[in-house]
Write a protein that holds these residues in place. Structure first.
Motif, mmCIF file in Angstrom:
data_model
loop_
_atom_site.group_PDB
_atom_site.id
_atom_site.type_symbol
_atom_site.label_atom_id
_atom_site.label_comp_id
_atom_site.label_asym_id
_atom_site.label_seq_id
_atom_site.Cartn_x
_atom_site.Cartn_y
_atom_site.Cartn_z
ATOM 1 N N THR A 26 0.816 -1.210 0.000
ATOM 2 C CA THR A 26 0.000 0.000 0.000
ATOM 3 C C THR A 26 0.854 1.265 0.000
ATOM 4 O OG1 THR A 26 -0.201 0.150 2.414
ATOM 5 C CG2 THR A 26 -1.800 -1.235 1.261
ATOM 6 N N ASN B 73 -5.033 -0.591 -0.733
ATOM 7 C CA ASN B 73 -4.851 -0.461 -2.176
ATOM 8 C C ASN B 73 -3.419 -0.037 -2.492
ATOM 9 O OD1 ASN B 73 -7.600 -0.986 -2.840
ATOM 10 N ND2 ASN B 73 -8.126 1.120 -2.309
ATOM 11 N N THR B 74 -2.904 -0.522 -3.612
ATOM 12 C CA THR B 74 -1.585 -0.083 -4.059
ATOM 13 C C THR B 74 -1.671 1.368 -4.527
ATOM 14 O OG1 THR B 74 -2.001 -0.899 -6.307
ATOM 15 C CG2 THR B 74 -0.932 -2.416 -4.745
ATOM 16 N N LEU B 75 -0.518 2.016 -4.597
ATOM 17 C CA LEU B 75 -0.472 3.423 -4.976
ATOM 18 C C LEU B 75 -0.613 3.604 -6.485
ATOM 19 C CD1 LEU B 75 2.469 4.664 -2.714
ATOM 20 C CD2 LEU B 75 0.007 4.898 -2.283
ATOM 21 N N ALA B 76 -1.171 4.726 -6.865
ATOM 22 C CA ALA B 76 -1.262 5.063 -8.280
ATOM 23 C C ALA B 76 0.118 5.432 -8.813
ATOM 24 C CB ALA B 76 -2.236 6.223 -8.479
ATOM 25 N N ASN C 224 4.621 3.095 -10.807
ATOM 26 C CA ASN C 224 3.718 2.042 -10.342
ATOM 27 C C ASN C 224 2.788 1.630 -11.466
ATOM 28 O OD1 ASN C 224 4.437 1.387 -7.681
ATOM 29 N ND2 ASN C 224 3.449 3.212 -6.877
ATOM 30 N N VAL D 186 -3.798 0.443 -9.924
ATOM 31 C CA VAL D 186 -4.178 0.405 -8.514
ATOM 32 C C VAL D 186 -4.950 -0.888 -8.242
ATOM 33 C CG1 VAL D 186 -5.511 1.525 -6.700
ATOM 34 C CG2 VAL D 186 -4.241 2.910 -8.351
ATOM 35 N N THR D 187 -4.513 -1.626 -7.217
ATOM 36 C CA THR D 187 -5.061 -2.947 -6.936
ATOM 37 C C THR D 187 -5.314 -3.113 -5.449
ATOM 38 O OG1 THR D 187 -3.706 -3.814 -8.754
ATOM 39 C CG2 THR D 187 -4.674 -5.430 -7.251
ATOM 40 N N LYS E 125 0.260 -5.171 -12.864
ATOM 41 C CA LYS E 125 -0.686 -5.287 -11.749
ATOM 42 C C LYS E 125 -0.187 -6.321 -10.750
ATOM 43 C CE LYS E 125 -5.533 -6.454 -10.815
ATOM 44 N NZ LYS E 125 -6.822 -6.863 -11.416
#
Length: 242
Positions: free
Chosen positions: A70, A100-103, A109, A112-113, A135
């Motif tokens: 995240t 959520n992962t960062l944009a 990156n 977003v996942t 992803k």
């Protein structure tokens, strides 16, 4: 998925042992020897242990450092310089957080996942000079999710948009087709709602979900007709975008 698993583990082990040789910062309980030249495997750790001396199998696991996906961002300097021709496709990590992962910012990156604790690999085929279309993807499990009253990311995404799910209950009076279903925080679109009763699927859809309303925002039935459900208590799972 197994292809990515083996590929990722080999990639990680090469980095692991290379780091030990250069910086002596990684411990191992076996001997590293360059004796499988021109063979199919480029790394073999199976001969580093003697089962006759250690029949319990102690010390035969690969211990990963934990990662917070995240807050994680890629260092793309080496990538853009041609250091990783795979575009980091298949890189594996152990994530220890929920969120959520960062944009992407300046290409650092991918998509977003939503992530939960567990192993993830970076799926980025064909992206040798970019990771923005990649992803983080769950590794190895059957993809089974336990839907509860807490939001969970499903194994489904549509056009790169993650589908989430949440479970709840409602009670009908058997007089009309209107329901009040709490809209999950951040919900931007409806995907699917399934209704259960007595442990069995009752209906696999609804007529409408009006996100602009707070009460009476769901009409039971299907896309063409409304349906009045019999008096009773029902469980539902709502799947949605955000």
């Amino acid at each position: 998925m197994k292809t990515y698993l083996f590929k990722s583990i080999f990639f990680f082990l090469v980095l692991l042992f290379s780091n030990e040789i250069v910086n002596a910062q990684v411990n191992t309980n076996g001997t590293i020897a360059n004796n499988i030249t021109n063979e199919n495997p480029f790394l073999d750790a199976s001969s580093n242990f003697d089962n006759s001396l250690d029949p319990t199998g102690n010390g035969k696991g690969l211990l990963f450092p934990t990662t917070d996906l995240t807050t994680f961002t890629f260092n793309t300097t080496t990538l853009f310089a041609g250091g990783f021709p795979s575009g980091l496709d298949g890189m594996i990590v152990y994530n220890a957080t929920i969120g959520n992962t960062l944009a992407a910012v300046n290409g650092n990156n991918g998509i977003v996942t939503a992530v939960t604790p567990g192993y993830y690999y970076y799926y980025n085929p064909g992206g040798f000079d970019s990771i923005t279309a990649g992803k983080w993807t769950p590794l190895g499990s059957s993809g089974i999710k336990n839907y509860s009253t807490t939001e969970v990311a499903t194994s489904t995404s549509i056009d790169g948009k993650q589908v989430y799910a949440i479970k709840g209950t409602f009670t009908t009076l058997g007089t009309d087709a209107l329901l009040t279903i709490a809209k999950p925080s951040g919900m931007t679109g409806y995907y699917k709602m399934t209704t259960y009763q007595s442990g069995m699927t009752f209906r696999t859809g609804i007529s409408t979900f009006n996100m602009d309303l707070i009460t009476n925002n769901v009409v039971t039935g299907n896309g063409l007709f409304s349906e009045v459900y019999p008096l009773g208590v029902y469980t539902y799972t709502l799947e949605y975008f955000k």
